[in-house]
Design a protein around this motif. Structure first.
Motif, mmCIF file in Angstrom:
data_model
loop_
_atom_site.group_PDB
_atom_site.id
_atom_site.type_symbol
_atom_site.label_atom_id
_atom_site.label_comp_id
_atom_site.label_asym_id
_atom_site.label_seq_id
_atom_site.Cartn_x
_atom_site.Cartn_y
_atom_site.Cartn_z
ATOM 1 N N GLN A 118 -4.649 -7.544 4.464
ATOM 2 C CA GLN A 118 -3.433 -7.080 5.148
ATOM 3 C C GLN A 118 -2.976 -5.697 4.686
ATOM 4 O OE1 GLN A 118 -2.074 -9.030 7.651
ATOM 5 N NE2 GLN A 118 -3.953 -10.197 7.264
ATOM 6 N N ARG A 119 -3.784 -5.016 3.884
ATOM 7 C CA ARG A 119 -3.322 -3.745 3.304
ATOM 8 C C ARG A 119 -2.896 -2.743 4.364
ATOM 9 N NH1 ARG A 119 -7.418 0.072 0.146
ATOM 10 N NH2 ARG A 119 -8.160 0.214 2.286
ATOM 11 N N ASP A 120 -3.735 -2.496 5.370
ATOM 12 C CA ASP A 120 -3.401 -1.488 6.380
ATOM 13 C C ASP A 120 -2.133 -1.872 7.136
ATOM 14 O OD1 ASP A 120 -5.627 -0.096 5.588
ATOM 15 O OD2 ASP A 120 -6.860 -0.686 7.307
ATOM 16 N N ALA A 121 -1.974 -3.159 7.429
ATOM 17 C CA ALA A 121 -0.783 -3.608 8.141
ATOM 18 C C ALA A 121 0.467 -3.428 7.282
ATOM 19 C CB ALA A 121 -0.947 -5.070 8.547
ATOM 20 N N VAL A 122 0.361 -3.721 5.988
ATOM 21 C CA VAL A 122 1.505 -3.551 5.091
ATOM 22 C C VAL A 122 1.885 -2.072 4.973
ATOM 23 C CG1 VAL A 122 2.283 -3.761 2.691
ATOM 24 C CG2 VAL A 122 1.063 -5.663 3.786
ATOM 25 N N VAL A 123 0.895 -1.207 4.785
ATOM 26 C CA VAL A 123 1.180 0.227 4.684
ATOM 27 C C VAL A 123 1.826 0.732 5.969
ATOM 28 C CG1 VAL A 123 0.139 2.519 4.450
ATOM 29 C CG2 VAL A 123 -0.604 0.655 2.963
ATOM 30 N N ALA A 124 1.356 0.250 7.106
ATOM 31 C CA ALA A 124 1.933 0.676 8.382
ATOM 32 C C ALA A 124 3.406 0.288 8.474
ATOM 33 C CB ALA A 124 1.150 0.072 9.541
ATOM 34 N N ARG A 145 -1.609 0.122 -2.299
ATOM 35 C CA ARG A 145 -2.988 0.578 -2.502
ATOM 36 C C ARG A 145 -3.485 0.331 -3.925
ATOM 37 N NH1 ARG A 145 -0.754 5.134 0.730
ATOM 38 N NH2 ARG A 145 -1.644 4.954 2.837
ATOM 39 N N ARG A 146 -2.601 0.441 -4.911
ATOM 40 C CA ARG A 146 -3.034 0.362 -6.304
ATOM 41 C C ARG A 146 -2.700 -0.959 -6.978
ATOM 42 N NH1 ARG A 146 -1.301 5.715 -9.446
ATOM 43 N NH2 ARG A 146 -2.515 4.604 -11.038
ATOM 44 N N CYS A 147 -1.735 -1.692 -6.441
ATOM 45 C CA CYS A 147 -1.386 -3.010 -6.991
ATOM 46 C C CYS A 147 -1.959 -4.062 -6.059
ATOM 47 C CB CYS A 147 0.127 -3.131 -7.148
ATOM 48 S SG CYS A 147 0.827 -1.971 -8.358
ATOM 49 N N THR A 148 -1.115 -4.655 -5.210
ATOM 50 C CA THR A 148 -1.612 -5.564 -4.174
ATOM 51 C C THR A 148 -0.725 -5.420 -2.935
ATOM 52 O OG1 THR A 148 -0.230 -7.485 -4.710
ATOM 53 C CG2 THR A 148 -2.321 -7.261 -5.922
ATOM 54 N N PRO A 149 -1.291 -5.595 -1.743
ATOM 55 C CA PRO A 149 -0.466 -5.578 -0.529
ATOM 56 C C PRO A 149 0.596 -6.676 -0.530
ATOM 57 C CG PRO A 149 -2.775 -5.256 0.025
ATOM 58 C CD PRO A 149 -2.733 -5.637 -1.432
ATOM 59 N N ASP A 150 0.280 -7.826 -1.092
ATOM 60 C CA ASP A 150 1.261 -8.905 -1.184
ATOM 61 C C ASP A 150 2.494 -8.453 -1.942
ATOM 62 O OD1 ASP A 150 2.590 -11.454 -1.796
ATOM 63 O OD2 ASP A 150 1.556 -11.299 -3.724
#
Length: 200
Positions: A118-124, A145-150
């Motif tokens: 889900q990283r890209d969705a979270v960043v968005a 990006r460096r920790c976790t998207p959660d």
């Protein structure tokens, strides 16, 4: 499957202690965290420690200060301590709580979900939260990006709650719910920001 709790957890849960009247819970920030951890389950302490360790290891002190300040409405200022020192203090408080109860079940299964899919969705979603300052959005994106998207998503939700000027569209909220579902959140994690959905 869902996580061990229906509610917010980890470091964002700790940030919620620092409301306008937090000093009634203890003379110092560390005392307040210790008090809440004492009454919390072992799983709660484990998730706080997991988040705080992840932040301390992966983010610089200045970024940590931005996140703590944005996520906690009345966070004591970083004058006599740094973001890194405070985050390590939280880890230590969790260690103390857990050492007093040695039979705590370790986190397993969905309780260890980091959300990399889900990283890209979270960043968005972080980038779309334009009511947050650019500094806060950058810190949240760095966390994703460096920790976790959660962890970044839960911190985003906490920062949204603490922001002075904030509103969400129905589409924004719906996307947050979809991501939260993918991360196995309980009913009341994303739901805490539902009241900010505008009628427009």
């Amino acid at each position: 499957m869902q996580r061990f709790t229906e509610f917010d957890f980890g470091v964002p849960w700790v940030m919620g202690f620092f409301h306008q009247d937090w000093m009634y819970d203890g003379p110092t920030a560390a005392d307040v965290v210790a008090k809440h951890l004492t009454g919390a389950s072992g799983e709660v302490a484990l998730t706080v420690r997991r988040d705080a360790r992840t932040l301390a290891v992966n983010l610089p002190s200045e970024t940590l200060e931005v996140l703590w300040t944005a996520g906690a409405q009345y966070m004591p200022g970083f004058v006599r301590t740094t973001g890194a020192e405070w985050t390590r203090t939280v880890v230590g408080l969790c260690d103390t709580r857990l050492s007093a109860h040695r039979n705590v079940r370790p986190l397993t299964g969905v309780d260890t979900e980091d959300g990399w899919s889900q990283r890209d969705a979270v960043v968005a979603e972080i980038e779309r939260a334009e009511f947050l300052t650019a500094e806060v959005r950058d810190a949240l994106a760095e966390c994703a990006r460096r920790c976790t998207p959660d962890l970044a998503l839960r911190l985003l939700l906490r920062c949204v709650l603490s922001a002075p000027e904030r509103a969400l569209s129905q589409d924004q909220y719906d996307r947050l719910e979809v991501i939260g579902s993918a991360l196995h959140y309980g009913e009341f994690v994303v739901d805490t920001v539902r009241f900010l959905v505008s009628d427009d």
